[in-house]
Design an enzyme around this catalytic site. Structure first.
Site, mmCIF file in Angstrom:
data_model
loop_
_atom_site.group_PDB
_atom_site.id
_atom_site.type_symbol
_atom_site.label_atom_id
_atom_site.label_comp_id
_atom_site.label_asym_id
_atom_site.label_seq_id
_atom_site.Cartn_x
_atom_site.Cartn_y
_atom_site.Cartn_z
ATOM 1 N N ASP A 35 0.899 -1.145 0.000
ATOM 2 C CA ASP A 35 0.000 0.000 0.000
ATOM 3 C C ASP A 35 0.939 1.196 0.000
ATOM 4 O O ASP A 35 1.543 1.516 1.023
ATOM 5 C CB ASP A 35 -0.873 -0.004 1.255
ATOM 6 C CG ASP A 35 -1.873 1.151 1.234
ATOM 7 O OD1 ASP A 35 -1.557 2.206 0.641
ATOM 8 O OD2 ASP A 35 -2.955 1.008 1.807
ATOM 9 N N HIS A 36 1.095 1.834 -1.147
ATOM 10 C CA HIS A 36 2.199 2.791 -1.264
ATOM 11 C C HIS A 36 2.045 3.983 -0.318
ATOM 12 O O HIS A 36 2.990 4.697 -0.059
ATOM 13 C CB HIS A 36 2.396 3.245 -2.711
ATOM 14 C CG HIS A 36 1.310 4.132 -3.211
ATOM 15 N ND1 HIS A 36 0.215 3.649 -3.879
ATOM 16 C CD2 HIS A 36 1.146 5.465 -3.127
ATOM 17 C CE1 HIS A 36 -0.577 4.653 -4.183
ATOM 18 N NE2 HIS A 36 -0.041 5.781 -3.748
ATOM 19 N N ASP B 16 -11.148 1.601 -4.098
ATOM 20 C CA ASP B 16 -9.886 2.089 -4.628
ATOM 21 C C ASP B 16 -9.107 2.924 -3.604
ATOM 22 O O ASP B 16 -7.882 2.947 -3.626
ATOM 23 C CB ASP B 16 -10.176 2.942 -5.873
ATOM 24 C CG ASP B 16 -8.935 3.167 -6.720
ATOM 25 O OD1 ASP B 16 -8.233 2.166 -6.984
ATOM 26 O OD2 ASP B 16 -8.655 4.317 -7.092
ATOM 27 N N GLU C 221 -8.409 14.070 -4.570
ATOM 28 C CA GLU C 221 -7.638 14.069 -5.816
ATOM 29 C C GLU C 221 -8.265 15.064 -6.783
ATOM 30 O O GLU C 221 -9.488 15.235 -6.784
ATOM 31 C CB GLU C 221 -7.672 12.680 -6.465
ATOM 32 C CG GLU C 221 -7.046 11.585 -5.642
ATOM 33 C CD GLU C 221 -7.142 10.249 -6.367
ATOM 34 O OE1 GLU C 221 -6.109 9.792 -6.878
ATOM 35 O OE2 GLU C 221 -8.242 9.684 -6.434
ATOM 36 N N HIS D 164 -5.967 2.958 1.531
ATOM 37 C CA HIS D 164 -5.222 4.120 2.011
ATOM 38 C C HIS D 164 -5.856 4.774 3.244
ATOM 39 O O HIS D 164 -5.189 5.039 4.238
ATOM 40 C CB HIS D 164 -5.085 5.167 0.905
ATOM 41 C CG HIS D 164 -4.513 4.625 -0.366
ATOM 42 N ND1 HIS D 164 -3.542 3.653 -0.387
ATOM 43 C CD2 HIS D 164 -4.779 4.906 -1.665
ATOM 44 C CE1 HIS D 164 -3.238 3.366 -1.637
ATOM 45 N NE2 HIS D 164 -3.974 4.111 -2.434
ATOM 46 N N LYS E 187 -12.593 11.957 -6.371
ATOM 47 C CA LYS E 187 -11.877 12.405 -7.562
ATOM 48 C C LYS E 187 -12.494 13.702 -8.061
ATOM 49 O O LYS E 187 -13.647 13.995 -7.776
ATOM 50 C CB LYS E 187 -11.995 11.343 -8.650
ATOM 51 C CG LYS E 187 -11.202 10.091 -8.327
ATOM 52 C CD LYS E 187 -10.989 9.255 -9.571
ATOM 53 C CE LYS E 187 -10.085 8.079 -9.289
ATOM 54 N NZ LYS E 187 -8.697 8.499 -8.975
#
Ligand SMILES: NC(=O)c1ccc[n+]([C@@H]2O[C@H](COP(=O)([O-])OP(=O)(O)OC[C@H]3O[C@@H](n4cnc5c(N)ncnc54)[C@H](OP(=O)(O)O)[C@@H]3O)[C@@H](O)[C@H]2O)c1
Lengths: 506, 379
Positions: A198-199, A256, A237, A261, A357
């Site tokens: 999970d970056h 997503d 985002e 996150h 988004k």
């Protein structure tokens, strides 16, 4: 097997961490976007900073008919375009590229794995990689089971060194599929060989949350229900779905962003101090948070989907007009939700999470809003004019921490809110490494702290899957319900206003 | 300000005024200016040329460690002469971001007694922040001002690459560090320059199969740039580091000199032959002529006992790179190119300023190197 830390007597007092043992990283999906945009630039930067050992090798696995040289040239261009350190340094690249090979094959083709095994053995002999391997699944998620099964069938899951596997997101699309994938992975690999990425956890400020909480004595005593009114976690985002429309339409914001996150951020702000900073102790505490979350119902959530609008002054399409998206799509591009953690520390404190988004600004932050002063002794300022104290942990774009408190306006009787800011970049004057650099290195060193464990993934899905089901069974939504470039649907504002609170203006 | 007019209160007033002006300055464009001080840095330099070098690195220091710098230009002379001026140092940042600023007070002196200088410096220090004294140039320990101030400091920074009589001064540095015992902590920028060499050497032995060879090293050859007069301090510190990490001890007559080459003899524990057994490690330090670089050029660690192995780090033809090569008998040599930038002075200082307490690895390496230096300095 987790590698025992070697006792290298020359390590003591050195200011950078130890380097991993020489190993070969096999990237499945080497012709894809992730490989050229993130993985190879991260590896190159690690090499540039002397963090990788001589002998480190990369094998790119994909089905196109490419030669080693063509593949290297392509990666060089990719690094030139995407590396945070700018275009490659020719000398360094030459040395790094010597360790790169291309392996042609389709994921379901048994022979390709036989020849992969031979190639890896040859690299061990030539470059001293001693059987150490990392398999990186940078492929569409449908390919994960095939690759894992093939690796198992060809005896590639174990070697005379260590073998690890990194699995990209998405890890499943609901609880059942995540459990099924875990079962498949764990029929071939042991849990300690598996690194689910999970970056977000690779970001420095995210790691800083734990340092901030547990290396400073003054925060822990106020980090609980008696001092905190509520917590907001925002990941906004500005981009739309770009060219991932086809994939996104089957996924949506809850899968997503929230499932991985935002849940990770929630765990880090809410968890109890681990007994020590090691992979299992940290992850045990995170899982405890997820398990203590009160089951969610649809009335705790708000969904949205963006319609046409604008972004940075340009008109942009609505979600349903995006490429690969159904014109009657019911997929959410915005989610807001409220949850409670039923434990002694947090009982009664609402956590508001939102992500979307095509919002006006790209910003990720965690805001801890403290309770207001209990009575107002300053006659000229009515109590409800006082802003409560807010501690904001900013994750991007400007990493840092700020504290809002009240102060007297010079020469006048008013009280005004002021902000004390700590900027990560300004205070340390260095650029942070990319998340993938840290994560790839940690995996090679055998440190799983910043990766997601099986029970963590499943606990998070267990929490959200009922919502997904209820949404799917419920009536269609009046989508689109927010304009691209706005802060999400009006329903989200009403949702939080019902509790007498409001979203932070970011 | 003339001597009579140097007035601490005036300097403080000027500093306060400077911040007020900064905050309302039209060029600040409404940006907030943050006065962020993390330490006091006293710099003692012997002349104007050194002062210029210090001023050149100051902005880079402010960027990472915003500080109050008190720069003292401590020139020799008969007539006492004293001047002071005050300046804000702001780092340039992208538009729209907060500027971080530090402060700088320059005291320009000629022939001033150390006591007088100290009485000006001490009241200028910001309370409750660490105090670092940086004394670049030769013979730092012979400076009365350094002698006067070092006890009040948390860290003393010197630079062994600027020593005039390197071997002798290295021995002095070692003695000083030991006596100080962490109060103050001591840093040497010459040691800081060795960091990439130590890293690249240590990295060989993060590889499991290579580690056993580290305990069987028999020979070391270190080449360093000769320059106008050879300064073997870096090479000695490197040997000191290896020896202290690996528990090697110098022999009684540990040193020899053959032409330009220094030979050192140490003993190490022998591997696999009983607890008391020892083996000899032979070290050679060779100056080589090479233009455009300073410090180390090449180092080779060799094991001949049992399985032969060699580990080499050497600068390549192109500046800024080193080649590392591990050769184990019977296997392919493993080579790679790595960056080994010549670090800027500001980076070296920044890395030392990041340390909070005594650097024990350095202390151990210095102690051993100092012992060798002392023997070398004997007539
Ligand atoms: N891109 C990102 O920024 C990003 C960020 C986070 C997570 N991820 C995740 O990372 C993974 C990869 O993403 P991506 O954007 O790199 O995908 P991509 O650009 O579509 O690349 C997929 C790769 O898989 C290869 N491939 C597909 N089927 C194959 C088969 N049967 N045999 C051999 N090769 C096959 C493709 O090879 P061909 O060239 O031959 O088609 C290509 O190299 C996904 O799981 C994604 O969710 C991506």
């Amino acid at each position: 097997m987790a590698t025992p830390v070697l006792d290298n007597p020359l390590r003591a007092g050195l200011r950078i961490g130890r380097t991993p043992e020489p190993c070969t990283m096999v990237i499945f999906g080497a012709s894809g976007d992730l490989t050229s945009r993130k993985l190879v630039p991260a590896l190159y930067n690690l090499a540039r900073e002397r963090r990788l050992p001589g002998g480190f090798s990369v094998v790119g696995f994909a089905r196109r008919d490419w030669t080693d040289d063509y593949f290297r040239d392509l990666l060089r261009e990719a690094v030139n375009a995407n590396s945070r350190s700018g275009p490659v340094d020719p000398e360094l690249w030459a040395s790094f590229a010597q360790g790169i090979q291309y392996h042609r094959g389709s994921f379901d083709e048994a022979d390709a794995y036989t020849s992969l095994a031979e190639r890896l053995a040859a690299i061990d002999a030539e470059r001293g990689t001693g059987g150490n391997r990392v398999f990186y699944l940078a492929t569409p998620p449908e390919a994960y089971p095939t690759i894992i099964a093939q690796l198992g069938a060809h005896g590639l899951a174990h070697s005379n060194g260590w073998t690890r596997i990194i699995i990209e997101k998405p890890f499943g699309h609901d609880l059942a599929s995540a459990q099924a994938l875990n079962a498949e992975v764990l029929s071939v690999f042991r849990e300690d060989q598996v690194y689910r990425i999970d970056h977000y956890l690779g970001k420095e400020t995210v790691q800083n949350i734990l340092i901030f909480r547990f290396a400073n004595g003054i925060f822990e005593p106020i980090w609980n229900r008696s001092q905190i009114d509520h917590i907001q976690i925002t990941v906004a985002e500005t981009i739309g779905v770009e060219d991932r429309g086809g994939y996104y339409d089957t996924s949506g914001a809850l899968r997503d962003m929230i499932q991985n996150h935002l849940m990770q951020l929630l765990c880090l702000v809410a968890m109890e101090p681990p007994a020590l900073y090691d992979a299992d102790a940290v992850r045990d505490e995170k899982v405890k948070v997820l398990r203590a979350v009160r089951p969610l119902s649809v009335s705790d959530t708000v969904r949205g989907q963006y319609g046409p609008g604008s972004a940075s002054g340009r008109p942009v399409r609505g979600y349903r007009e995006e490429k690969g998206v159904s014109p009657t799509s019911q997929t959410e591009t915005y989610v807001a939700l409220k949850l409670f953690i039923d434990n002694w520390r947090w009982a009664g404190v609402p956590f508001y999470l939102r992500s979307g988004k095509r919002l006006p600004r790209r910003v990720s932050e965690i805001a801890i809003q403290f309770k207001a002063a209990p009575t107002m002794i300053f006659a000229d300022t009515p109590l409800n004019d006082l802003d409560p104290n807010v501690l904001a942990i900013k994750i991007q774009p400007d990493e840092g921490i700020s504290l809002k408190f009240s102060s007297k306006t010079p020469g006048q009787p008013q009280i005004r809110p002021v902000t004390m800011d700590f900027r990560y970049g300004a205070s340390f004057g260095v650029t942070s490494p990319e998340a993938y650099e840290r994560l790839l290195l940690d995996c090679m060193l055998g440190d799983g702290t910043l990766f997601t464990r099986r029970d963590e993934v499943e606990a998070s899905w267990a929490l959200l899957t009922p919502i997904l089901q209820a949404w799917a069974e419920g009536p269609p939504q009046p989508f689109p319900n927010y304009e691209a470039g706005s802060w999400g649907p009006a329903a989200a504002d009403e949702f939080i206003a019902r509790d007498g609170r409001s979203w932070r203006r970011l | 300000m003339s001597e009579a007019a140097i007035d601490i209160n005036a300097i403080e007033r000027e500093l306060r005024q400077m911040w007020q002006e900064q905050a309302t300055h039209p060029e600040a464009g409404g940006q907030a200016v943050i006065r962020a001080l993390t330490l006091n840095l006293i710099v003692r330099v012997p002349d104007d040329a050194w002062a210029e070098q210090v001023l050149a690195v100051a902005p880079a220091l402010t960027a990472q460690h915003p500080n109050r710098t008190v720069l003292v230009i401590d020139r020799p002379g008969s007539a006492t002469e004293l001047q002071a001026n005050v300046q804000a140092l702001c780092t340039l940042t992208n538009a729209g971001r907060t500027q971080v600023c530090g402060e700088q007070v320059t005291i320009s002196a000629r022939g001033a007694p150390a006591g007088q200088l100290a009485s000006l410096i001490l009241p200028l220090l910001v309370p409750d922040l660490p105090v670092v004294l940086w004394a670049p140039g030769p013979q730092p320990f012979a400076q009365p001002l350094v002698q006067r101030l070092y006890r009040l400091c948390d860290r003393l920074i010197v630079d062994s690459t600027t020593f005039a009589d390197p071997v002798r001064e290295l021995a002095e540095l070692a003695a000083f560090e030991q006596t100080a015992n962490g109060a103050p902590a001591v840093s040497d920028l010459g040691w800081a320059r060795l960091t990439p060499w130590r890293e690249l050497t240590a990295q060989f032995f993060d590889t499991r199969p290579f580690l056993p060879h580290l305990h069987r090293i028999d020979e070391i050859v270190i080449e360093y740039v000769a320059g106008t007069h050879p300064n073997p301090v870096a090479a000695l510190l490197f040997v000191g580091w290896l020896a202290s990490c690996l528990k090697w001890t110098p022999l009684a007559d540990a040193v020899g000199i053959e032409g330009e080459t220094i030979q050192l003899y140490l003993r190490r524990p022998a591997v696999g032959v009983g607890p008391a057994a020892i083996r000899l490690v032979k070290v050679e330090l060779r100056p080589v002529a090479l233009a455009g670089v300073e410090g180390l050029v090449r180092l080779a660690l060799r094991a001949v006992d049992n399985q032969q192995a060699e580990f080499v780090v050497e600068l390549t033809g192109d500046s800024g790179y080193a080649c590392t090569r591990a050769t184990i008998a019977g296997a392919n040599p493993i080579e790679r190119t790595a960056t080994i930038d010549h670090p800027a002075l500001a980076d070296l200082l920044n890395s030392e300023l990041r340390l909070l307490s005594r650097d024990r690895t350095f202390a151990a390496a210095l102690h051993l190197a100092g012992g060798l230096a002392q023997r070398l300095a004997l007539p």
